[in-house]
Write a protein that holds these residues in place. Structure first.
Motif, PDB file in Angstrom:
ATOM      1  N   GLU A  83       0.844  -1.191   0.000  1.00  0.00           N
ATOM      2  CA  GLU A  83       0.000   0.000   0.000  1.00  0.00           C
ATOM      3  C   GLU A  83       0.882   1.245   0.000  1.00  0.00           C
ATOM      4  OE1 GLU A  83      -4.031   1.489   2.330  1.00  0.00           O
ATOM      5  OE2 GLU A  83      -2.566   0.247   3.389  1.00  0.00           O
ATOM      6  N   GLY A  84       0.572   2.175  -0.898  1.00  0.00           N
ATOM      7  CA  GLY A  84       1.364   3.385  -1.008  1.00  0.00           C
ATOM      8  C   GLY A  84       2.562   3.253  -1.925  1.00  0.00           C
ATOM      9  N   ILE A  85       2.928   2.007  -2.261  1.00  0.00           N
ATOM     10  CA  ILE A  85       4.033   1.764  -3.190  1.00  0.00           C
ATOM     11  C   ILE A  85       3.482   1.378  -4.560  1.00  0.00           C
ATOM     12  CG2 ILE A  85       6.077   0.349  -3.639  1.00  0.00           C
ATOM     13  CD1 ILE A  85       6.302   0.007  -0.571  1.00  0.00           C
ATOM     14  N   LEU A  86       2.518   0.483  -4.546  1.00  0.00           N
ATOM     15  CA  LEU A  86       1.819   0.106  -5.773  1.00  0.00           C
ATOM     16  C   LEU A  86       0.431   0.724  -5.775  1.00  0.00           C
ATOM     17  CD1 LEU A  86       2.686  -3.716  -5.994  1.00  0.00           C
ATOM     18  CD2 LEU A  86       3.808  -1.818  -7.179  1.00  0.00           C
ATOM     19  N   THR A  87      -0.058   1.076  -6.949  1.00  0.00           N
ATOM     20  CA  THR A  87      -1.424   1.568  -7.067  1.00  0.00           C
ATOM     21  C   THR A  87      -2.400   0.397  -6.992  1.00  0.00           C
ATOM     22  OG1 THR A  87      -1.492   1.355  -9.475  1.00  0.00           O
ATOM     23  CG2 THR A  87      -0.632   3.432  -8.575  1.00  0.00           C
ATOM     24  N   ASP A  88      -3.665   0.712  -6.724  1.00  0.00           N
ATOM     25  CA  ASP A  88      -4.690  -0.333  -6.738  1.00  0.00           C
ATOM     26  C   ASP A  88      -4.732  -1.035  -8.086  1.00  0.00           C
ATOM     27  OD1 ASP A  88      -5.286   0.344  -4.170  1.00  0.00           O
ATOM     28  OD2 ASP A  88      -7.253   1.225  -4.595  1.00  0.00           O
ATOM     29  N   GLU A  89      -4.531  -0.269  -9.154  1.00  0.00           N
ATOM     30  CA  GLU A  89      -4.566  -0.855 -10.500  1.00  0.00           C
ATOM     31  C   GLU A  89      -3.429  -1.857 -10.690  1.00  0.00           C
ATOM     32  OE1 GLU A  89      -6.865   2.841 -10.485  1.00  0.00           O
ATOM     33  OE2 GLU A  89      -4.826   2.380  -9.841  1.00  0.00           O
ATOM     34  N   GLN A  90      -2.241  -1.514 -10.176  1.00  0.00           N
ATOM     35  CA  GLN A  90      -1.107  -2.439 -10.292  1.00  0.00           C
ATOM     36  C   GLN A  90      -1.335  -3.705  -9.468  1.00  0.00           C
ATOM     37  OE1 GLN A  90       1.855   0.580  -9.174  1.00  0.00           O
ATOM     38  NE2 GLN A  90       2.977   0.026 -11.033  1.00  0.00           N
ATOM     39  N   ILE A  91      -1.900  -3.542  -8.288  1.00  0.00           N
ATOM     40  CA  ILE A  91      -2.179  -4.722  -7.468  1.00  0.00           C
ATOM     41  C   ILE A  91      -3.206  -5.609  -8.152  1.00  0.00           C
ATOM     42  CG2 ILE A  91      -3.118  -5.516  -5.254  1.00  0.00           C
ATOM     43  CD1 ILE A  91      -1.917  -3.014  -3.972  1.00  0.00           C
ATOM     44  N   ARG A  92      -4.212  -5.008  -8.744  1.00  0.00           N
ATOM     45  CA  ARG A  92      -5.211  -5.790  -9.479  1.00  0.00           C
ATOM     46  C   ARG A  92      -4.548  -6.555 -10.629  1.00  0.00           C
ATOM     47  NH1 ARG A  92      -9.052  -9.264  -9.664  1.00  0.00           N
ATOM     48  NH2 ARG A  92      -9.753  -9.491 -11.801  1.00  0.00           N
ATOM     49  N   SER A  93      -3.608  -5.929 -11.328  1.00  0.00           N
ATOM     50  CA  SER A  93      -2.934  -6.628 -12.429  1.00  0.00           C
ATOM     51  C   SER A  93      -2.109  -7.793 -11.903  1.00  0.00           C
ATOM     52  CB  SER A  93      -2.072  -5.658 -13.237  1.00  0.00           C
ATOM     53  OG  SER A  93      -0.945  -5.211 -12.505  1.00  0.00           O
ATOM     54  N   LEU A  94      -1.519  -7.660 -10.715  1.00  0.00           N
ATOM     55  CA  LEU A  94      -0.793  -8.779 -10.119  1.00  0.00           C
ATOM     56  C   LEU A  94      -1.733  -9.930  -9.782  1.00  0.00           C
ATOM     57  CD1 LEU A  94       1.786  -7.020  -7.751  1.00  0.00           C
ATOM     58  CD2 LEU A  94       2.332  -8.672  -9.556  1.00  0.00           C
ATOM     59  N   VAL A  95      -2.926  -9.613  -9.291  1.00  0.00           N
ATOM     60  CA  VAL A  95      -3.909 -10.666  -9.006  1.00  0.00           C
ATOM     61  C   VAL A  95      -4.244 -11.428 -10.282  1.00  0.00           C
ATOM     62  CG1 VAL A  95      -6.251 -11.145  -8.218  1.00  0.00           C
ATOM     63  CG2 VAL A  95      -4.867  -9.442  -7.014  1.00  0.00           C
ATOM     64  N   ILE A  96      -4.474 -10.710 -11.371  1.00  0.00           N
ATOM     65  CA  ILE A  96      -4.785 -11.359 -12.648  1.00  0.00           C
ATOM     66  C   ILE A  96      -3.611 -12.234 -13.084  1.00  0.00           C
ATOM     67  CG2 ILE A  96      -5.308 -10.976 -15.091  1.00  0.00           C
ATOM     68  CD1 ILE A  96      -6.563  -8.275 -14.195  1.00  0.00           C
ATOM     69  N   PHE A  97      -2.395 -11.715 -12.950  1.00  0.00           N
ATOM     70  CA  PHE A  97      -1.191 -12.462 -13.325  1.00  0.00           C
ATOM     71  C   PHE A  97      -1.089 -13.762 -12.526  1.00  0.00           C
ATOM     72  CE2 PHE A  97       3.376 -13.305 -12.610  1.00  0.00           C
ATOM     73  CZ  PHE A  97       3.823 -13.399 -13.913  1.00  0.00           C
ATOM     74  N   LEU A  98      -1.302 -13.688 -11.215  1.00  0.00           N
ATOM     75  CA  LEU A  98      -1.252 -14.889 -10.379  1.00  0.00           C
ATOM     76  C   LEU A  98      -2.326 -15.889 -10.775  1.00  0.00           C
ATOM     77  CD1 LEU A  98      -0.606 -13.333  -6.836  1.00  0.00           C
ATOM     78  CD2 LEU A  98       1.066 -14.301  -8.418  1.00  0.00           C
ATOM     79  N   ARG A  99      -3.530 -15.393 -11.059  1.00  0.00           N
ATOM     80  CA  ARG A  99      -4.623 -16.274 -11.481  1.00  0.00           C
ATOM     81  C   ARG A  99      -4.298 -16.961 -12.802  1.00  0.00           C
ATOM     82  NH1 ARG A  99      -7.440 -17.766  -7.168  1.00  0.00           N
ATOM     83  NH2 ARG A  99      -8.998 -16.276  -6.456  1.00  0.00           N
ATOM     84  N   GLU A 100      -3.728 -16.225 -13.748  1.00  0.00           N
ATOM     85  CA  GLU A 100      -3.350 -16.829 -15.025  1.00  0.00           C
ATOM     86  C   GLU A 100      -2.386 -17.993 -14.817  1.00  0.00           C
ATOM     87  OE1 GLU A 100      -3.470 -13.110 -18.227  1.00  0.00           O
ATOM     88  OE2 GLU A 100      -1.634 -13.551 -17.136  1.00  0.00           O
ATOM     89  N   LYS A 101      -1.338 -17.740 -14.048  1.00  0.00           N
ATOM     90  CA  LYS A 101      -0.310 -18.760 -13.846  1.00  0.00           C
ATOM     91  C   LYS A 101      -0.856 -19.945 -13.047  1.00  0.00           C
ATOM     92  CE  LYS A 101       2.780 -16.354 -16.004  1.00  0.00           C
ATOM     93  NZ  LYS A 101       3.222 -16.772 -17.358  1.00  0.00           N
ATOM     94  N   GLU A 102      -1.694 -19.657 -12.047  1.00  0.00           N
ATOM     95  CA  GLU A 102      -2.302 -20.718 -11.253  1.00  0.00           C
ATOM     96  C   GLU A 102      -3.161 -21.629 -12.131  1.00  0.00           C
ATOM     97  OE1 GLU A 102      -5.279 -20.997  -7.380  1.00  0.00           O
ATOM     98  OE2 GLU A 102      -5.607 -19.477  -8.915  1.00  0.00           O
ATOM     99  N   LYS A 103      -4.014 -21.024 -12.974  1.00  0.00           N
ATOM    100  CA  LYS A 103      -4.904 -21.804 -13.830  1.00  0.00           C
ATOM    101  C   LYS A 103      -4.111 -22.637 -14.826  1.00  0.00           C
ATOM    102  CE  LYS A 103      -9.058 -22.774 -15.510  1.00  0.00           C
ATOM    103  NZ  LYS A 103     -10.120 -23.430 -14.726  1.00  0.00           N
ATOM    104  N   GLU A 104      -3.096 -22.039 -15.415  1.00  0.00           N
ATOM    105  CA  GLU A 104      -2.274 -22.775 -16.378  1.00  0.00           C
ATOM    106  C   GLU A 104      -1.608 -23.975 -15.727  1.00  0.00           C
ATOM    107  OE1 GLU A 104       0.333 -19.771 -17.799  1.00  0.00           O
ATOM    108  OE2 GLU A 104      -1.204 -18.778 -19.024  1.00  0.00           O
ATOM    109  N   ALA A 105      -1.125 -23.801 -14.492  1.00  0.00           N
ATOM    110  CA  ALA A 105      -0.457 -24.901 -13.787  1.00  0.00           C
ATOM    111  C   ALA A 105      -1.439 -25.997 -13.411  1.00  0.00           C
ATOM    112  CB  ALA A 105       0.239 -24.366 -12.537  1.00  0.00           C
ATOM    113  N   LEU A 106      -2.638 -25.607 -12.953  1.00  0.00           N
ATOM    114  CA  LEU A 106      -3.614 -26.596 -12.489  1.00  0.00           C
ATOM    115  C   LEU A 106      -4.195 -27.419 -13.633  1.00  0.00           C
ATOM    116  CD1 LEU A 106      -5.507 -24.548  -9.737  1.00  0.00           C
ATOM    117  CD2 LEU A 106      -3.794 -26.339  -9.409  1.00  0.00           C
ATOM    118  N   THR A 107      -4.205 -26.851 -14.849  1.00  0.00           N
ATOM    119  CA  THR A 107      -4.760 -27.589 -15.988  1.00  0.00           C
ATOM    120  C   THR A 107      -3.679 -28.290 -16.811  1.00  0.00           C
ATOM    121  OG1 THR A 107      -4.703 -25.563 -17.344  1.00  0.00           O
ATOM    122  CG2 THR A 107      -6.762 -26.071 -16.195  1.00  0.00           C
TER     123      THR A 107
END
Length: 485
Positions: A83-107
């Motif tokens: 908080e205060g280092i990354l914007t909310d938008e950047q944190i949201r993009s990290l969540v999407i990035f983690l979800r992408e990699k998680e889904k790819e690994a699980l499938t």
């Protein structure tokens, strides 16, 4: 178990202000590499911190939970608050990035049905074999429509309307005199549909990229001649076929010429007929906030009488500035549209950006949020927004991250596959899939990949013979699924 343990402190390179990288300009993969990889490994498999690839999340497994963990951190566990280092938008993009990699690994390693001629493909509810309908001779087929006499019409994006005879032969000669299309980028001749009362009126409807070419003049900075420029937008036209000729043409909908665009993307387009009305899609054409503007035709689903007249009970007819045919707005690029045969509910599949492909329940007058809210980010890994919900904007029935490039869809109403009765089938271009979705009380309760890696799926069509037809781009073929004997 996952604690989302990022680096306890900023990397050494961030301590000296004159040496620190500019986080604000980083794409999401670089953000992860800079801030997360030292603890969780470059491939997200874990190290000092746990893996992001196993589907286990200690502090909550929703996107909102993960967002809050990144935002607030957990000092006692060594998790840096960003908080205060990354914007909310950047944190949201990290969540999407983690979800992408998680889904790819699980499938990874899961075997999905890849149909082959002469072999049985097994799925949860039904087993099928495939029959080749058209193996060669097509170029970027887009849509398929069935005539009462057993013939089929297939549109090709470069601008040709073709006929498949009742005995399955593709006529090498296209229908003559069809409307001129601007074959530009993703646009061309797209949707084809037959009026429900075709046997009485003979009407056939086409969705096309309408427009003109502006001749390039002069040269660019390198001395090369400037290219011709397209001006296009999606339009809807109807006509009849007589003696292999397109005749009796009538325009159902065209935009004002001031809205025609040089963009080559996001034309949308699908048709649904219901009780004398036609519903159709106009894509957002690469625009952004234009889709929130009711005076702009882009990024909307329309409802007109099937002859093009505007119904007086449409949601925005009393807004003097709004386009009267608009039924819903706030769309990006829907390319699937169909009615649930059980209750008449209208559903659409919509291409998201990177992440956030959507299945939407289409409600009169509703705003579907693009680009104010989205579950995706820009293709290059930069954020669009941190918001995934907002009052007055619809939530998708379901969404897909990573994107599958969701395309045409159809409810199955036939009897050949009783285990699939009333299920919704959606195609995916990028993932080369057909997905079966079971919907109960307007919610997805089952989802299954029934076909994968045969080709890029442009459309899935419920045939009058009870079989399920699939259109591919690359290879440019049409197959049908029939029950396994």
């Amino acid at each position: 178990m996952k604690s989302l343990l990022l680096a306890t402190f900023l990397p050494a390179c961030l301590i000296a202000a004159d040496e620190s990288p500019d986080l604000s300009k980083m794409k999401v993969d670089k953000l992860y590499e800079t801030l997360c990889a030292s603890c969780h490994a470059a491939d997200l498999s874990g190290g000092q911190g746990p893996s992001f690839l196993d589907g286990e999340w200690k502090h909550g497994d929703t996107d909102a939970d993960i967002f809050q963990t990144i935002l607030k951190g957990n000092i006692s566990l060594g998790m840096t608050p960003w908080e205060g280092i990354l914007t909310d938008e950047q944190i949201r993009s990290l969540v999407i990035f983690l979800r992408e990699k998680e889904k790819e690994a699980l499938t990874k390693g899961i075997e999905f049905p890849k149909p082959e001629l002469g072999k049985v493909s097994k799925t949860e509810k039904e087993d099928y074999t495939i029959e080749m309908v058209v193996e060669e001779g097509l170029k970027i087929p887009w849509a398929l429509a069935f005539l009462p006499d057993g013939r089929k019409l297939v549109s090709e994006r470069p601008g040709r309307l073709r006929v498949i005879s009742a005995d399955g032969k593709l006529d090498p000669k296209p229908i003559e005199g069809t409307p001129k299309v601007i074959s530009h980028g993703q646009g061309g001749l797209m949707e084809v549909a037959v009026h429900p009362d075709y046997e009485k009126n003979g009407w056939i409807y086409l969705g096309i990229s309408d427009g003109w070419w502006e001749k390039g003049e002069g040269t660019d900075k390198k001395g090369k001649k400037n290219k011709d420029k397209a001006h296009t937008i999606t339009a809807v036209v109807r006509g009849r076929i007589k003696d292999h000729q397109w005749v009796d043409q009538e325009w159902i909908w065209k935009a004002d010429k001031k809205f025609y665009s040089g963009s080559g993307v996001h034309f949308g387009t699908r048709f649904v007929f219901d009780q004398g009305y036609i519903y159709f899609v106009i894509g957002e054409r690469g625009g952004m906030m234009e889709v929130q503007d009711l005076t702009n035709p882009k990024g909307k689903i329309y409802r007109l009488f099937d002859d093009g007249r505007e119904p007086k009970d449409n949601p925005f007819v009393d807004n003097k500035d709004a386009i009267k045919g608009i039924w819903t707005y706030g769309h990006r690029n829907p390319q699937g549209l169909d009615l649930d045969p059980r209750d008449g509910s209208l559903y659409s599949t919509e291409h998201g950006p990177r992440g956030g492909d959507e299945l939407n329940l289409i409600r009169k007058g509703a705003n579907y949020g693009w680009p104010v809210i989205t579950y995706g980010m820009n293709y290059n890994g930069t954020p669009i927004t941190s918001e995934t919900s907002k009052e007055g904007m619809e939530q998708p029935v379901t969404y897909w991250t990573p994107s599958i490039a969701v395309c045409g869809l159809d409810f199955y109403t036939g009897d050949a596959f009783p285990g699939w009765k009333n299920d919704l089938f959606a195609g995916a271009l990028a993932k080369k899939e057909v997905r079966r979705l079971r919907i109960e009380d307007q919610k997805v309760v089952e989802e299954e990949v029934i076909l994968k890696d045969f080709g890029r799926v442009r459309d899935v069509v419920d045939g009058p013979d009870g079989f399920l037809y699939v259109i591919f781009n690359g290879p440019d073929q049409i197959i049908r699924l029939v029950p396994a004997k």
